[in-house]
Design a protein around this motif. Structure first.
Motif, short mmCIF file in Angstrom:
data_model
loop_
_atom_site.label_atom_id
_atom_site.label_comp_id
_atom_site.label_asym_id
_atom_site.label_seq_id
_atom_site.Cartn_x
_atom_site.Cartn_y
_atom_site.Cartn_z
N SER A 124 0.84 -1.21 0.00
CA SER A 124 0.00 0.00 0.00
C SER A 124 0.87 1.26 0.00
O SER A 124 0.62 2.21 -0.74
N PHE A 166 2.27 1.82 -3.47
CA PHE A 166 1.33 2.38 -4.44
C PHE A 166 1.05 3.86 -4.14
O PHE A 166 1.15 4.72 -5.01
N GLN A 167 0.71 4.15 -2.88
CA GLN A 167 0.27 5.51 -2.55
C GLN A 167 1.38 6.52 -2.74
O GLN A 167 1.14 7.63 -3.23
N THR A 176 2.89 6.65 -6.67
CA THR A 176 2.06 7.36 -7.64
C THR A 176 1.85 8.81 -7.24
O THR A 176 1.11 9.53 -7.89
N ASP A 223 -3.35 11.48 -8.45
CA ASP A 223 -1.95 11.13 -8.62
C ASP A 223 -1.21 12.36 -9.10
O ASP A 223 -1.74 13.18 -9.83
N THR A 236 0.42 3.71 -15.81
CA THR A 236 0.75 2.90 -14.64
C THR A 236 1.77 1.83 -14.99
O THR A 236 1.80 1.31 -16.11
N GLU A 283 2.67 -0.95 -9.93
CA GLU A 283 1.58 -0.12 -9.42
C GLU A 283 0.24 -0.84 -9.60
O GLU A 283 -0.62 -0.82 -8.72
N THR A 296 0.10 -3.70 -6.96
CA THR A 296 -0.12 -3.25 -5.59
C THR A 296 -1.50 -2.61 -5.44
O THR A 296 -2.11 -2.71 -4.38
N ALA A 297 -2.00 -1.97 -6.50
CA ALA A 297 -3.34 -1.39 -6.42
C ALA A 297 -4.37 -2.50 -6.22
O ALA A 297 -5.27 -2.39 -5.38
N PRO A 303 -6.56 0.89 -3.17
CA PRO A 303 -6.43 2.28 -2.75
C PRO A 303 -7.68 3.10 -3.06
O PRO A 303 -8.45 2.74 -3.94
#
Lengths: 560, 280
Positions: free
Chosen positions: B106, B109-110, B113, B127, B199, B203, B206-207, B212
């Motif tokens: 997480s 990803f967060q 991006t 993003d 992306t 990404e 993990t999304a 997310p």
């Protein structure tokens, strides 16, 4: 044989002789001569309906090619074709053949894209043609029947579009089909029966693609072809309307003969249409069905939209409140019924009956062959713009999620923009249009009364400044023009009446030498500058005092 | 007023038997005092003994297992994340969720991006360019992973899956928000499913793993790691595939097509008939 004496005036060429032999047997010379001599008005807006006709021809030809390869069957098959990301996926034979058509048939994708672009153009051209007919009052007696036929053809073209959209059986068209099914089911009392009759059972069944196919390639086109023939025959019989202008009356048609001028133009336009559609088909991708995937009722994509001409129904559905009516005994009238069946029904009914409504309201039952300029009928023009605004706003609401996404606006805000706009904007459009019409009329009247503004400012002996006006005709003792308001275009600038050098001919590049034009105009004595240098300044610039800017500027018939 | 005041009632009652009352009061006060002292002593002893049992062990853990990366991550966290996610990753009401258990996936990803750190509270974090360097992201990941655990980054080739199956899974699970080919779409109240155009594989993975913003979590029980790799394979393959029909016009279908036929098609033909009109 060779010794036979020839009658005076008899053809001597081989072609002429052949034609005579032909005419001896079929006796067609009279009708053909009459037809070839038929006069068509040459205003550009009379070609709009032709664009629709040519788009239909292109769609017909490209569609015929597609039928050689399309298999309208809903049998499930695994895809074994050229497109890698779908290979092995289970899909209907219809979708598989549409993919094969796109990837494995030579020229297939181009033809498919041509067919689809031509279809979009067909409806768009019908709409533009309809607007021309509406705003110029060409639907008035005796042409109400042709208006009605036109509206029926518009509805048929929408049905053609909807059925064609469904045929490839991809995820997008399946989503559309689900909505068609829901709209059918929403009709009170007969809905379920109508749905079962059309789908042969519940959604989706195994029949619908085959049925839509026959409707799309046979029933609707056949009716359309018949109606187009009637539409054109009535047009020929009733003759064209024309804009009012010098020499144009209710009893004549001013323009070019069918042969050679109009035939040349029509052929040219056909080729231009072909060119534009081919260019679009070759350069711009339309409906990439391989990206959509096969239809599966469990799946749906964001931004699933119908083609533009159904967009207004999608929009009305999106912004309509969720007002289900629950009746006792498990009966429901779903909210979907109002924005689709009722709104569309009301819109097309009003459209079809408009000539009759206007005839009733205005009491004008006379025959009309001269058109009206939109500004001269402000109420009709404003109603038309109001309806257009309503329609356009619904269409915009049909794409509100794409607009929300691309322009970073909240989708909820877009929904409310749609709801408020569809109620508030049409009256505003009416008022604005009405004022603009009156303003344009006012300006025409002013020019008729005071003449054209020349841009020449004179200072009078006592210090007053005035602008010199060029009257369009004889003036009374106050210097006011005596021409009546005739609903025809009024020249507004000096070069409209020959007060300046005429424009050099040539659309893309000049096809004549500017110097030669100048010489020619000097010879004709209508060149402004030459007159200016020799003219004596008058004491007053007022038209009544003879203060006309140029004696060389002879008024000339306006061209439209 | 005075008759209805309960405080003024007490003295009038006490005037009846003042001696009895005073004695009882004195005795109960003494007893309470003794009980308080005893209770305090007992709790102090209990706390002390508990501390001696638990605290040394924890202190020993902290000093030995917090690596340099985690320490650096803690520093970054306390500088950039603590306002909304709290001192101990427990989250702050109306500001940010708890990060206990979200895992390094997480965080990757967060932060990668650019969604975190957040600029302001709004419908959804957009993003934007990444603020932290890759090394700093690793440190943050290490810190969050060390304090609560959670999903970790995958390894290996993330496109190692069946293309057609990935397409089917994409249309079933993703297309309803992200559109047929990942062009993205609008959700309610200013929320949105972003375009997947830019992306990376990691990404995407993990999304799916962490869900997310408004996206649901596709844990390994919903989509197995192999299925996730298939989906990624499909997204990335279709994304970089040429448009065989010409210009893609956004690949969003009818809205763009309608715009093209009106602006380009009708526009060009209007030009054509004006031209013909000028030849009259």
């Amino acid at each position: 044989m060779a010794a036979t004496a020839t009658a005076p005036g008899a053809p001597t060429s081989r072609l002429g002789k052949a034609a005579t032999e032909f005419d001896d047997r079929l006796i067609v010379a009279g009708p053909v001569r009459r037809t070839l001599n038929k006069v068509f008005p040459d205003h550009w807006s009379f070609l709009l309906g032709e664009i629709a006709l040519y788009a239909f021809i292109i769609a017909l030809l490209s569609g015929t090619y597609l039928t050689f390869f399309f298999d309208a069957s809903m049998t499930e098959v695994p895809y074994e074709g050229e497109y890698d990301p779908l290979r092995g996926t289970e899909m209907s034979a219809a979708y598989a053949s549409a993919l094969d058509l796109s990837f494995d048939v030579r020229g297939g994708l181009f033809m498919r894209q041509m067919h689809h672009w031509a279809a979009l153009l067909f409806v768009a051209a019908i709409v533009v043609h309809l607007l021309r007919i509406f705003f110029t009052g060409a639907f008035r007696r005796p042409r109400e029947s042709n208006w009605l036929i036109g509206v029926v053809m518009l509805v048929l073209s929408l049905l053609m579009g909807v059925t064609g959209y469904t045929l490839p059986d991809d995820l997008l068209s399946g989503t559309g089909l689900r909505i068609i099914s829901a709209i059918l089911l929403s009709i009170p009392v007969i809905g379920t029966w109508a749905h079962f009759a059309i789908f042969n059972g519940d959604f989706v069944g195994t029949e619908i693609i085959g049925r839509f196919y026959i409707a799309h390639v046979l029933i609707f086109p056949a009716i359309l072809l018949g109606l187009i023939a009637v539409h054109l025959l009535i047009l020929v019989k009733q003759k064209h309307t024309q804009f009012p202008g010098p020499g144009r009356t209710e009893h004549n048609v001013v323009g070019n003969r069918l042969f050679p001028t109009f035939a040349g133009k029509a052929t040219g336009l056909l080729l231009v249409c072909f060119g534009v559609v081919s260019a679009l088909a070759g350069l711009v991708q339309i409906n990439p069905i391989w990206l959509w995937g096969p239809y599966n009722p469990a799946q749906v994509s964001a931004a699933s939209q119908p083609d533009w001409y159904i967009g207004f129904l999608d929009g009305s559905t999106r912004i309509f409140p969720a007002w289900d009516i629950n009746l006792p005994g498990d009966y429901t009238i779903p909210a979907l019924f109002w924005p689709t069946v009722v709104v569309a029904g009301a819109m097309f009914t009003v459209l079809a009956l408009y000539p009759m409504i206007e005839r009733k309201v205005t009491g004008d039952t006379a025959s009309h062959h001269l058109l009206q300029r939109p500004r001269d009928v402000p109420v009709r023009t404003s109603l038309g713009v109001m309806a257009l605004t309503f329609y356009f706003w619904l269409m915009l609401a049909g794409g509100n999620d794409v607009i929300a996404d691309k322009f970073d606006i909240s989708l909820n805000a877009m929904t409310w923009i749609g709801r408020i706009g569809v109620i508030v904007l049409p009256p505003i459009a009416y008022t604005l249009t009405y004022r603009i019409c009156l303003g344009l009329q006012q300006h025409d009247r002013e020019v008729l009364e005071h003449g054209i503004e020349t841009g020449v400012i004179r200072r009078l002996p006592h210090g007053e400044f005035i602008e010199v006006h060029q009257p369009l005709g004889p003036v009374d003792e106050h210097g006011h023009g005596q021409l009546a308001y005739g609903g025809a275009p009024v020249p507004k600038r000096m070069n409209h009446v020959g007060g300046a050098r005429r424009a050099i001919r040539g659309f893309f590049t000049p096809i004549e030498s500017p110097a030669a034009v100048e010489l020619e105009q000097q010879r004709d004595g209508r060149e402004l500058a030459a007159g200016e240098t020799t003219r004596e300044l008058t004491g007053s610039g007022r038209p009544s005092d003879g203060g006309r800017p140029s004696d060389g500027g002879r008024p000339q018939d306006a061209r439209d | 007023m005075s008759t209805t005041n309960p405080q003024s009632d007490a003295p009038t009652d006490a005037t009846g038997r003042p001696v009895d009352r005073a004695r009882v009061r004195r005795r109960s006060k003494q007893r309470r005092r003794i009980a308080n002292v005893a209770g305090l002593m007992a709790s102090l002893v209990l706390t002390g003994s508990l501390y001696s049992v638990l605290a040394p062990a924890q202190a020993a853990d902290d000093t030995t297992s917090e690596s340099a990366a985690e320490a650096a991550g803690r520093e970054l966290y306390e500088r950039s994340c603590i306002t909304c996610h709290g001192e101990n990753l427990e989250g702050e009401v109306n500001r940010g969720p708890s990060l206990i258990g979200v895992g390094e996936a997480s965080v990757y990803f967060q932060v990668h991006t650019g969604r975190m750190p957040l600029v302001r509270q709004e419908a959804q974090a957009p993003d934007k360019p990444t603020i932290f360097s890759d090394e700093e992201i690793d440190q943050l990941m290490a810190y969050v992973q060390a304090n609560g655990g959670g999903p970790t980054l995958p390894s290996g080739n993330l496109r190692d899956g069946d293309l057609a199956e990935g397409g089917e899974l994409f249309r079933l699970n993703c297309a309803s928000c992200h559109n047929f080919v990942g062009e993205g779409g609008a959700l309610s109240s200013g929320k949105l499913a972003p375009s997947l155009k830019d992306t990376t594989d990691l990404e995407l993975y993990t999304a799916m793993l962490t869900g997310p913003e408004n996206m649901p979590v596709f844990g390994d029980n919903q989509l197995t790691p192999e299925e996730k790799r298939s989906v990624i394979n499909y997204i990335q393959t279709v994304k970089f595939q040429a448009d065989p029909g010409g210009a893609g016009i956004g690949r969003i279908g009818p809205v763009a097509e309608g715009l093209v036929i009106w602006v380009v098609g009708i526009g060009a033909l209007m030009f054509g008939i004006f031209w013909m009109g000028s030849k009259a």
